[in-house]
Design an enzyme around this catalytic site. Structure first.
Site, mmCIF file in Angstrom:
data_model
loop_
_atom_site.group_PDB
_atom_site.id
_atom_site.type_symbol
_atom_site.label_atom_id
_atom_site.label_comp_id
_atom_site.label_asym_id
_atom_site.label_seq_id
_atom_site.Cartn_x
_atom_site.Cartn_y
_atom_site.Cartn_z
ATOM 1 N N GLY C 147 -18.858 -24.673 53.242
ATOM 2 C CA GLY C 147 -18.928 -25.930 53.957
ATOM 3 C C GLY C 147 -20.302 -26.130 54.570
ATOM 4 N N CYS C 148 -20.561 -27.363 55.008
ATOM 5 C CA CYS C 148 -21.878 -27.701 55.543
ATOM 6 C C CYS C 148 -22.143 -26.983 56.865
ATOM 7 C CB CYS C 148 -22.007 -29.208 55.683
ATOM 8 S SG CYS C 148 -20.625 -30.025 56.518
ATOM 9 N N TYR C 149 -21.216 -27.110 57.821
ATOM 10 C CA TYR C 149 -21.410 -26.411 59.100
ATOM 11 C C TYR C 149 -21.481 -24.897 58.910
ATOM 12 C CZ TYR C 149 -20.434 -30.647 61.908
ATOM 13 O OH TYR C 149 -20.478 -31.884 62.500
ATOM 14 N N THR C 151 -22.596 -23.182 56.420
ATOM 15 C CA THR C 151 -23.897 -22.789 55.874
ATOM 16 C C THR C 151 -24.937 -22.667 56.981
ATOM 17 O OG1 THR C 151 -23.416 -23.797 53.730
ATOM 18 C CG2 THR C 151 -25.739 -23.517 54.310
#
Lengths: 346, 346, 346, 346
Positions: C147-149, C151
């Site tokens: 996921g973005c967060y 990472t």
């Protein structure tokens, strides 16, 4: 005077609630929303907590007539025309903020692609631009509140039209609007990521405000000839504000100063129109959250064409503020009552 | 081919650095900044860390000629004209991204309010719009890279002008630009809080791109008559992008389809111009961070007027990308080399 | 290597298309969209005109396996898990950009409120953070793209966790994301007028990325004790970018310099992680449209707490770019291939 | 009561002018600006046309004392301290909106890097947070109007501190502010193109509001122990609004409901603090252009940590509105007078 707002959870309805909640002489007595009836409006919009205690109701003409004198209909075009007759019949005066009662039936059918209201109702509706028609508004049962683009455009051009200083055949209006003008309905084109960092035209050659503007300009024209213009609208990545840039060829030798003098005189008793001096032009933030319309203009000696710029807040002077101004006129009180707040510049 | 970027820390210079750093056949060999000389450019702009190792240098023509074949001058108008002669004398080919070499001296003096370059230099400068003048560009020592508004406007109108399908006397161009078009220099009007949630016109009747557009339109006009137009520019609260809305009366009976066919044919060999089908119009995000110019148009049967819309990224096709396209032409390589990246739509 | 993008019209899918269209060694061979099948993708997204000729297809595993080696699933959580088994069975390698294969089944059920995939499939999925798990990724059939967060947070904290320099019980992560992180699905909270000029927290105490971060931190922790943290996410009125601000108490006497040296060493072979020097902190625009993760940190001598800041582009290093990086690893080519474009700073 | 605004052309000064121009019981009698003296303020800010007729004056204590009872100093830190003594000496009561009188001299010197005011003056200054210190404010000659971040943070945390429900050693505050918080002074970091589509932290570990918050928290702490916290501030690409996210470990077994009940009780007589129910959190637009502070909170049972969120308009409750609230208290009128306008949600 007691006021009901129909369609209170849309952006225009919400702005009506904001203005009426702080109005010293009008009382907000009912707010409606068919989709969210029986919910407190402050639970839908928490910014109204501790300020607006009302519970949303379903639209019912008889019930509204019991608690209100005037109904403000902030409903989508097409829905408004269905409810307005029953509101009038119940004895309410009505200010319709939708576009349903601003055009003759043939033009309405052509540009809105909807069934028009009855012709006699349309004939009775007063076009609610107070700078031109305050006397008629005062006695109206049904006021057709002008569209946002028409308000800015008409205030920009009527002084020149009435005096015959421009050639109507050369008229081009290039309009730019913030996103709240499109209302609250969801469709992909108003997703934040689609609008932000983007600029585009929309409804090219097909905007339903075109005949509304043309009709009033024709009425106000010295010549009486039908006005047909080119009108293009654009979407600006911001919430509030309209700027219109209007172009026309001059028929006279007048200068920028001459035109500004004409405007200053024309609007000398209009408390919400501010005419800028030579070299100063309006910007949308100068009128934000206020009922002002700021106007500036420039005559280009190279082309003998005038460029007129006007800025309004589309939700205020372009919709809810103008409606409150019209209610003030109906109520016989000063038309600026409750509308004197300072623009929120930042 | 080795390239120097003069004025690399301005917004246009920075965009040149971005494009050249990922160009497969051009080599960036020098970046200059008088105010920040001897500093690594990645210390000024950390986004370039690990990508661009160059140290900023003072502008010195002889030194630049040692390391580069072509100098791209991304300097403010007025500064560019001071350095260009020495760059040419040192044997460099020059692409000037400032406005200094795009006008005859009298018009430059009038619109830029600055001392113009020498007349013979101006006479030798090739106007760097590759869609019109690729052959001349290929052999030029000095290319005057077009302004951002002129690029969008000329690509919008030249097909109609060359064919005499519009009346030049009726030409009105309403332009809208993101903020990077104003450059990086600080003045109150580009403070975030002044631009954000605001829309306004600027330089009304006085934008220096007016004569640049008129000059090329006159050159490309079938009639040869001087073109004089009305041009108004507006500031959009976004970083990148220009949309121009151009209006003119048609002299022929042609329809939207006819005009689109004309454009498709005119730009059949222009890899960066995309002509939209009927009913589709350009928007700035469709070309963001790319070298494309998207065009759409509409003929209004009510007024017999055409509205042509064009979108470019002001920093790419309106400045740095067009300059790289011109360098590719100078270098004799495919003009799309290094410029094929997909628009950053979101 | 041939690549299919499933869910190509969502924001993540669109970013995959952008990156693959300009990738020198991977070939985009299929794009799917159940809702817009049989339409050319460039008719849905005109910015792809002349660039991506593909027609959107319905998802069908057998057909995809005929034209592609790797399937990238950019589908909503819940939909992805339904199609992945058939893709694997058809012989495709799969990189799942949804959250469906990143958690054990109990945590998935608890935080996603959906039926989890089969346990053996989850056990076989490799967590696709190349800076930690490149070797496992190279041989994986199924990669769970982070996921973005997670990472940004994991790259911020793993060096400290592995070395035991922070107390995991004190860990607080305050995340901020642009709007594209919420995807393209329409709901009122992503209307332009709701997001613009607004800042708010969302999913307080309930964000589904919480267990994903905790699980990897626990795995990478020196102590092996379960990590439980406080995680709050906020919505920033911008399109792209994530900034995470992570807080933890230090267990050692180390200074800002010491920590930065640790990070520099930890990431010496990680081409996309850039560690800033003392006093310089990341900002989202420094990594915009690029695959970089920029990190900066500060040890506060007053509180003996470290603040670690990390910036990524949520659509690139937080989703599509990381997926392409993983495909590069699967393909055995340099992991930066096709991902070396310069951040679009402006 | 007659009011002078010193520094009327800065963003805080301008907001004072907005609020005072529509205040029913306070009269704006003088506006100053050393740099633009003798110019009508409406010529500098055309949005004030027809509303504020005042001409800007140079700051002169004697002259101001002739026309005003209270001086509001909206000057940069450092300038304020130079003029305040002469204003007091001239008999004016002063509300200082700068940070000059909020700290003891040693902390002021350390965090502001400027020469502090005299100790006896600092000792006499009342900290102007009306929710805590209304009684002292009523009798003050000099009120130190709180900073924007401290207002939101203190209203978030004081109920817990007074009751000893949180461990002060675990306190972390993550603040986010719109751009007007940085004032109107020009520097590259507030150029539109630098702020827009960007998110970053600033003054990491060094924000001058840190000791202001710690000092009041220490004063309000049950234990009396010095509070030292971690405080990080971030810049949001929007004009107005602050959201603070505060974290602390609970020392008690209380739930979210218990804490909300505590807050509701604590603020039962505070007209501008609105405590949200469970599961609802504040957002900046809910308080925009208003004097409200909205608070929401969540106790995480996994970590026994509380997250408190508070939203204010940095220019209103964070500066000018709070100053007017303080003037109302000085004047002995209802503290909400002139401050009851509905938040401008859109």
């Amino acid at each position: 005077m007691k006021i009901a707002v129909l369609g209170a959870t849309g952006y225009t309805g919400l702005e009506l609630v904001r203005l009426l909640a702080q109005h010293p002489e009008l009382e907000l007595t009912a707010v409606t929303s068919d989709s969210q009836a029986d919910v407190q409006i402050a639970d839908v919009y928490p910014h109204l907590t501790d300020i607006v205690p009302h519970v949303l109701e379903r639209v019912e003409a008889e019930r509204i007539a019991e608690v209100a004198d005037v109904a403000l209909t902030a409903l989508p075009a097409g829905l408004s025309r269905e409810i307005v007759p029953s509101l009038l019949q119940a004895g309410l005066r009505v200010i319709d903020l939708a576009g349903d009662h601003r055009l003759p039936s043939d033009l309405y059918a052509e540009w809105y692609k909807k069934t028009p209201p009855a012709d006699d109702l349309l004939a009775s509706a007063v076009y609610g631009l107070p700078e031109l028609y305050a006397a008629e508004i005062a006695n109206a049962q049904l006021v057709a509140n002008p569209g946002c683009y028409p308000t800015a455009t008409l205030l920009s051009l009527v002084p020149l039209m009435q005096n015959g200083w421009i050639d109507p055949a050369t008229l081009i209006v290039d309009g730019k609007s913030g996103v709240t003008g499109a209302g609250k309905a969801m469709h992909p084109s108003i997703h934040f990521a689609e609008v932000n960092e983007n600029f585009k035209a929309y409804k090219v050659g097909a905007h339903q405000h075109t005949p509304e503007i043309e009709r009033i300009l024709t009425r106000e024209s010295r010549t009486g000839k039908e006005v047909t213009m080119t009108f293009t609208t654009h979407l600006v990545p911001m919430n509030r504000g309209i700027l219109t840039t209007s172009y026309a060829n001059l028929t006279v030798e007048q200068t920028t100063d001459d035109l500004l003098a004409l405007y200053a005189d024309f609007y000398r008793d209009a408390p919400f129109v501010r005419v800028h001096p030579v070299g100063r032009y309006p910007q949308t933030r100068d009128v934000s959250a206020s009922n002002y319309c700021d106007i500036g203009l420039h005559v280009d000696p190279r082309t003998r064409r005038v460029t007129v710029l006007a800025a309004i807040d589309n939700l205020v002077k372009g919709a809810a503020g103008q409606a409150v101004q019209n209610v003030n006129i109906l109520a016989g009180i000063d038309q600026t009552t409750g509308l004197r707040s300072v623009p929120v510049y930042l």
